[in-house]
Scaffold this motif. Structure first.
Motif, PDB file in Angstrom:
ATOM      1  N   ASP A  17       0.133  32.823 -30.814  1.00 52.24           N
ATOM      2  CA  ASP A  17       1.006  32.879 -29.626  1.00 52.24           C
ATOM      3  C   ASP A  17       0.449  31.996 -28.517  1.00 52.24           C
ATOM      4  OD1 ASP A  17       2.538  34.713 -30.965  1.00 52.24           O
ATOM      5  OD2 ASP A  17       1.816  36.468 -29.858  1.00 52.24           O
ATOM      6  N   ILE A  18      -0.886  32.059 -28.348  1.00 47.11           N
ATOM      7  CA  ILE A  18      -1.523  31.245 -27.295  1.00 47.11           C
ATOM      8  C   ILE A  18      -1.370  29.762 -27.632  1.00 47.11           C
ATOM      9  CG2 ILE A  18      -3.742  30.652 -26.207  1.00 47.11           C
ATOM     10  CD1 ILE A  18      -4.587  33.613 -26.738  1.00 47.11           C
ATOM     11  N   ALA A  19      -1.587  29.421 -28.923  1.00 49.92           N
ATOM     12  CA  ALA A  19      -1.487  28.014 -29.344  1.00 49.92           C
ATOM     13  C   ALA A  19      -0.092  27.468 -29.035  1.00 49.92           C
ATOM     14  CB  ALA A  19      -1.798  27.897 -30.836  1.00 49.92           C
ATOM     15  N   VAL A  20       0.924  28.261 -29.334  1.00 44.55           N
ATOM     16  CA  VAL A  20       2.306  27.808 -29.105  1.00 44.55           C
ATOM     17  C   VAL A  20       2.609  27.753 -27.603  1.00 44.55           C
ATOM     18  CG1 VAL A  20       4.742  28.441 -29.422  1.00 44.55           C
ATOM     19  CG2 VAL A  20       3.143  28.650 -31.337  1.00 44.55           C
ATOM     20  N   SER A  21       2.234  28.816 -26.876  1.00 49.35           N
ATOM     21  CA  SER A  21       2.591  28.908 -25.455  1.00 49.35           C
ATOM     22  C   SER A  21       1.858  27.873 -24.601  1.00 49.35           C
ATOM     23  CB  SER A  21       2.263  30.294 -24.903  1.00 49.35           C
ATOM     24  OG  SER A  21       2.884  31.264 -25.674  1.00 49.35           O
ATOM     25  N   LEU A  22       0.597  27.593 -24.956  1.00 54.97           N
ATOM     26  CA  LEU A  22      -0.183  26.656 -24.130  1.00 54.97           C
ATOM     27  C   LEU A  22      -0.309  25.280 -24.792  1.00 54.97           C
ATOM     28  CD1 LEU A  22      -3.007  29.049 -22.822  1.00 54.97           C
ATOM     29  CD2 LEU A  22      -0.977  28.274 -21.621  1.00 54.97           C
ATOM     30  N   HIS A  23       0.372  25.119 -25.924  1.00 61.44           N
ATOM     31  CA  HIS A  23       0.404  23.818 -26.605  1.00 61.44           C
ATOM     32  C   HIS A  23      -1.019  23.322 -26.893  1.00 61.44           C
ATOM     33  CE1 HIS A  23       3.055  20.874 -28.137  1.00 61.44           C
ATOM     34  NE2 HIS A  23       2.490  19.866 -27.500  1.00 61.44           N
ATOM     35  N   THR A  24      -1.790  24.196 -27.500  1.00 64.54           N
ATOM     36  CA  THR A  24      -3.200  23.870 -27.732  1.00 64.54           C
ATOM     37  C   THR A  24      -3.546  24.107 -29.205  1.00 64.54           C
ATOM     38  OG1 THR A  24      -5.430  24.349 -26.866  1.00 64.54           O
ATOM     39  CG2 THR A  24      -3.998  26.232 -27.120  1.00 64.54           C
ATOM     40  N   PRO A  25      -4.548  23.398 -29.764  1.00 66.31           N
ATOM     41  CA  PRO A  25      -4.914  23.626 -31.173  1.00 66.31           C
ATOM     42  C   PRO A  25      -5.391  25.069 -31.395  1.00 66.31           C
ATOM     43  CG  PRO A  25      -5.987  21.650 -30.300  1.00 66.31           C
ATOM     44  CD  PRO A  25      -5.361  22.342 -29.143  1.00 66.31           C
ATOM     45  N   THR A  26      -5.248  25.559 -32.624  1.00 63.08           N
ATOM     46  CA  THR A  26      -5.569  26.962 -32.933  1.00 63.08           C
ATOM     47  C   THR A  26      -7.016  27.314 -32.565  1.00 63.08           C
ATOM     48  OG1 THR A  26      -4.065  26.730 -34.782  1.00 63.08           O
ATOM     49  CG2 THR A  26      -5.405  28.693 -34.773  1.00 63.08           C
ATOM     50  N   GLU A  27      -7.936  26.408 -32.893  1.00 64.80           N
ATOM     51  CA  GLU A  27      -9.348  26.696 -32.604  1.00 64.80           C
ATOM     52  C   GLU A  27      -9.576  26.870 -31.102  1.00 64.80           C
ATOM     53  OE1 GLU A  27     -13.467  24.505 -33.542  1.00 64.80           O
ATOM     54  OE2 GLU A  27     -11.872  24.156 -35.014  1.00 64.80           O
ATOM     55  N   GLU A  28      -8.904  26.005 -30.319  1.00 66.63           N
ATOM     56  CA  GLU A  28      -9.025  26.081 -28.859  1.00 66.63           C
ATOM     57  C   GLU A  28      -8.364  27.364 -28.341  1.00 66.63           C
ATOM     58  OE1 GLU A  28     -10.787  24.644 -26.839  1.00 66.63           O
ATOM     59  OE2 GLU A  28      -9.839  24.120 -24.937  1.00 66.63           O
TER      60      GLU A  28
END
Ligand code: ATP
Ligand code: MG
Length: 428
Positions: free
Chosen positions: A244-255
Motif C-alpha cells: 500500500d505504501i509503495a503504491v501510495s507514495l510511488h516508491t520501490p517495495t524495499e524503500e
C-alpha cells in the motif's frame, strides 16, 4: 562429535518458515528446568508465501543459510527440527466424544475410547491431521475435569480441538526441510507455537486471543479454560502494508518497507501535520519528502481492515465473550508504533504486545516478536518430546509415506498428552 561440532540428544530445534524470514531457534533440554536457548539463525526467506512453498530451490537455499548461521552460534549440528505450519488451508474444529464408563470408575481404556470418539471428525482424503488437543473431560455433566482417571461416574465426555490442514502444502514443506538433510521431528501449528511462547497460563485460563501478525499471514488463536478453542489464518499482514505504501507514495517495495519501519504509525491523528521524511520515489533521481501523517493514514487503513476482519471473524464464531483477558499481539508487524491502541479501538478489549516469556540464558535474542513462533516451537516441541514424541514421529512418517490421513493409535495416546496443563508444567 561430527566435523568438530557437538551433537546431542537433548538438542531441540524450532524451524519457522515465514514469508519474510527463515528462523532456526536452537535450545537444549535441561533436567527440571525446561529448555535453555543456545542460539538462533535467521536469514531472509525466499520461496515461502503465506505458509506455502512457492519455490523449492530458493527456499532450500534460505534454509541451508539460516541453518549454517544457527549452527555457528549454537556450536552444534542441526539434524532434526520441529517445523511450524500455517496457512489458510488450516482448519481447527472443536469436537466432543461420549462413552459409557465400563466399570465403577474411569480407566485408561475408557479415556482411550472417549478420545477416539472425540477425534472422529471428518477429515477429507487430501487433509492431514496435525493436532488433537484435549480441552476438558466431563463426567455425568460435571465439566472442567483434567484428570478423569480413577473418578467415579457413568458417562464420560471429552472435548478436544482438532487441527487439520491440506496434505500437499504440508508435504511440500516437509520435502524442502528433508532436502536440507534435516529430519522433521514434529509439525506444529504456528498459532500454538506463538501462543506457547507469549501467553501466560493465567491469560489462557481466563480467555485470551493471540494475533501473530507477520509478513504474509495473520494467525489468530483463542484460548479459554487453559486450552486452545479456536484458530484461524488471514492472508493479510505486513507485506500488504508495504505494498500500500509503495503504491501510495510511488516508491520501490524495499524503500516502502524501510519507511514503514522507520516513520510509520498505526494512528494517523497522533502524527504532527508538518512532520516529513525523505524517501526514494520511482523515476526521480533525487530523494523526495513525504508527510508522516499521510504515511500513517495508509498504514492505519490497512491495519484497521485486518482488525475489522478479525472482529467480524470472532463475532461469527460466537466466541468474542471468551476474550476476558484481552488480546495479545505478536509477530514482526506488532512492532508498528501505536498498533495496540488501534487494535483496542477496533476490538474494544485490553491489548498488550507479546514477546517470548522465555527468561533463561540469551533471552534478549528472542525478545523480538518476530521470533515468538521459533522459540514457541522449541517449547511445544519440548512438551511433545517429553510426552510422546516417538509416537508423533512414527505417525508422521506413516502419514507421510502412505498418505494415511486417518487417525490411529499414536494420536489416540497423544490425545491424553497434548494438553500442557494436564501434565507437569513445561518451560513457560
Ligand atoms: N518496526 C517495525 N514496524 C512495522 N513493521 C515491522 C517492523 N519490523 C518488522 N516489521 C514487519 O514485520 C514483518 C515480518 O514479521 P515476521 O518475521 O513475524 O514475519 P514472518 O514470520 O516471516 O511471516 P509470516 O508468518 O507472515 O509468513 C514484515 O512485514 C516487516 O516489514
Ligand atoms: Mg510468522
Amino acid at each position: 562429535m561430527k566435523n568438530g561440532i557437538e551433537t546431542g540428544n537433548g538438542r531441540l530445534v524450532g524451524l519457522d518458515l515465514g514469508t519474510s524470514n527463515v528462523s532456526f531457534v536452537v535450545c537444549e533440554e535441561q533436567p527440571e528446568r525446561g529448555i535453555e536457548l543456545l542460539g538462533i539463525g535467521v536469514r531472509p526467506s525466499q520461496g515461502m508465501q503465506k505458509g506455502m512453498v512457492s519455490n523449492i530451490d530458493t527456499l532450500v537455499d534460505s534454509i541451508v543459510e539460516a541453518k549454517s548461521v544457527a549452527e555457528q552460534m549454537a556450536m552444534c549440528e542441526i539434524d532434526r527440527v520441529f517445523v511450524g505450519i500455517t496457512g489458510s488451508h488450516i482448519r481447527g474444529t472443536n469436537s466432543t466424544g461420549v462413552v459409557a464408563i465400563r466399570g465403577a470408575e474411569v480407566t485408561e481404556n475408557d479415556i482411550e475410547r472417549v478420545s477416539e470418539s472425540a477425534q472422529a471428525v471428518p477429515i477429507s482424503s487430501n487433509e492431514m491431521l496435525l493436532h488433537t488437543i484435549s480441552q476438558q473431560y466431563i463426567i455425568d455433566g460435571q465439566p472442567g475435569i483434567q484428570h478423569p482417571l480413577g473418578m467415579c461416574g457413568v458417562r464420560l465426555e471429552a472435548k478436544v480441538h482438532v487441527v487439520a490442514g491440506s496434505a500437499s502444502p504440508i508435504e511440500n514443506i516437509l520435502k524442502c526441510v528433508r532436502l536440507c538433510d534435516i529430519e522433521v521431528e514434529g509439525v506444529i501449528l504456528n498459532h500454538i507455537a506463538s501462543g506457547q511462547a507469549v501467553l501466560s497460563d493465567d491469560e489462557k485460563t481466563l480467555g485470551v486471543a493471540m494475533l501473530d501478525i507477520g509478513e504474509g499471514t495473520t494467525d489468530l488463536a483463542l484460548y479459554s479454560e487453559g486450552s486452545i478453542v479456536h484458530s484461524a489464518t488471514f492472508p493479510f499482514a505486513g507485506i500488504h502494508i508495504t505494498q500500500d505504501i509503495a503504491v501510495s507514495l510511488h516508491t520501490p517495495t524495499e524503500e516502502a518497507n524501510r519507511v514503514k519501519k522507520h516513520y510509520g504509525s498505526a494512528i494517523s491523528r497522533n502524527m504532527g501535520s508538518d512532520e516529513t521524511f525523505e524517501l526514494i520515489v520511482i523515476g526521480d533521481s533525487q530523494p523526495s519528502r513525504a508527510h508522516r501523517r499521510y504515511l500513517a493514514e495508509v498504514i492505519e487503513a490497512r491495519l484497521e481492515e485486518i482488525f475489522l476482519m478479525v472482529r467480524e471473524h470472532l463475532q461469527k464464531s460466537g466466541q468474542t465473550e471468551l476474550i476476558r483477558a484481552g488480546l495479545v499481539l505478536t509477530g514482526g508487524t506488532s512492532k508498528m508504533v501505536d498498533i495496540s491502541r488501534l487494535a483496542n479501538r477496533i476490538l474494544n478489549v485490553p491489548v498488550r504486545l507479546g514477546t517470548a516469556n522465555y527468561s533463561g540464558e540469551l533471552s534478549e535474542l528472542v525478545k523480538d516478536p518476530g521470533y515468538s513462533t521459533g522459540i514457541g516451537l522449541c517449547e511445544y516441541g519440548h512438551f511433545l518430546r517429553r510426552e510422546g514424541t516417538d509416537l508423533i514421529n512414527k505417525e508422521r512418517q506413516e502419514v507421510s509415506e502412505g498418505m494415511k490421513h486417518r487417525v490411529s493409535g499414536a494420536f489416540r495416546k497423544l490425545f491424553m498428552r497434548e494438553h500442557p496443563s494436564v501434565y507437569q508444567s513445561h518451560s513457560q
